[in-house]
Write a protein that holds these residues in place. Structure first.
Motif, short mmCIF file in Angstrom:
data_model
loop_
_atom_site.label_atom_id
_atom_site.label_comp_id
_atom_site.label_asym_id
_atom_site.label_seq_id
_atom_site.Cartn_x
_atom_site.Cartn_y
_atom_site.Cartn_z
N LYS A 99 0.83 -1.21 0.00
CA LYS A 99 0.00 0.00 0.00
C LYS A 99 0.86 1.25 0.00
O LYS A 99 0.57 2.22 -0.71
N MET A 100 1.93 1.25 0.79
CA MET A 100 2.82 2.42 0.82
C MET A 100 3.48 2.63 -0.53
O MET A 100 3.63 3.78 -0.98
N ALA A 101 3.91 1.57 -1.20
CA ALA A 101 4.53 1.70 -2.52
C ALA A 101 3.53 2.27 -3.52
O ALA A 101 3.90 3.11 -4.36
N GLN A 102 2.27 1.86 -3.44
CA GLN A 102 1.25 2.39 -4.34
C GLN A 102 1.02 3.88 -4.07
O GLN A 102 0.90 4.68 -5.00
N ILE A 103 0.96 4.26 -2.80
CA ILE A 103 0.76 5.67 -2.45
C ILE A 103 1.93 6.52 -2.93
O ILE A 103 1.74 7.61 -3.49
N ILE A 104 3.14 6.03 -2.74
CA ILE A 104 4.32 6.77 -3.19
C ILE A 104 4.31 6.92 -4.70
O ILE A 104 4.62 7.99 -5.24
N ALA A 105 3.93 5.85 -5.41
CA ALA A 105 3.86 5.93 -6.88
C ALA A 105 2.82 6.96 -7.31
O ALA A 105 3.06 7.74 -8.25
N MET A 106 1.66 6.98 -6.65
CA MET A 106 0.63 7.96 -7.00
C MET A 106 1.11 9.38 -6.70
O MET A 106 0.86 10.30 -7.48
N GLY A 111 2.96 14.53 -8.65
CA GLY A 111 4.02 15.54 -8.57
C GLY A 111 4.61 15.85 -9.93
O GLY A 111 4.88 17.00 -10.27
N GLU A 112 4.79 14.81 -10.75
CA GLU A 112 5.29 15.01 -12.11
C GLU A 112 4.29 15.79 -12.95
O GLU A 112 4.67 16.66 -13.73
#
Length: 130
Positions: A99-106, A111-112
């Motif tokens: 879940k944390m990896a998905q949140i960071i990716a989003m 941000g981009e």
């Protein structure tokens, strides 16, 4: 039968292990929820050391012929319980990491997008000022 000398040595070892685990919990090197099972084991072993006949009574009540076999059985059960607790914890942590990896990716993606839109707005503003 357990000798008095062995009872004293085991008692000292139990107290040292108890202090070691308490110290690890205090220093936050071991979480309390994991330490509780070790405390339960130390209390159980302490009871068996203080009254050695308890092991004979438990073994006979469970239909185990030898108290030594009872010790091996209890060790096996304890190991299975610890493995189960650690497996559940590992499963929960892997879900949290996913879940944390998905949140960071989003967040990286948004941000981009914001960077691109602000850069485009900056270029458009610069061209309109000319």
């Amino acid at each position: 039968m357990i000798t008095r000398r062995l009872q004293i040595i085991l008692g000292i070892l139990i107290i040292l292990a108890f202090v070691l685990i308490l110290n690890m919990v205090r220093k936050r090197a071991l979480e309390l929820k994991y330490a509780l099972s070790w405390f339960a084991l130390l209390i159980g072993v302490g009871i068996m050391v203080c009254s050695p006949n308890t092991m004979d009574v438990l073994a006979k009540a469970m239909g185990i012929y030898s108290p030594v076999n009872m010790i091996f059985f209890m060790g096996f059960v304890f190991a299975i319980v610890i493995i189960f607790i650690l497996t559940v914890t590992l499963s929960r942590l892997s879900v949290r990491v996913r879940k944390m990896a998905q949140i960071i990716a989003m967040l990286n993606y948004s941000g981009e997008e914001q960077t691109k839109s602000s850069a485009k707005g900056f270029v458009d503003q610069k061209e309109s000022n000319k």
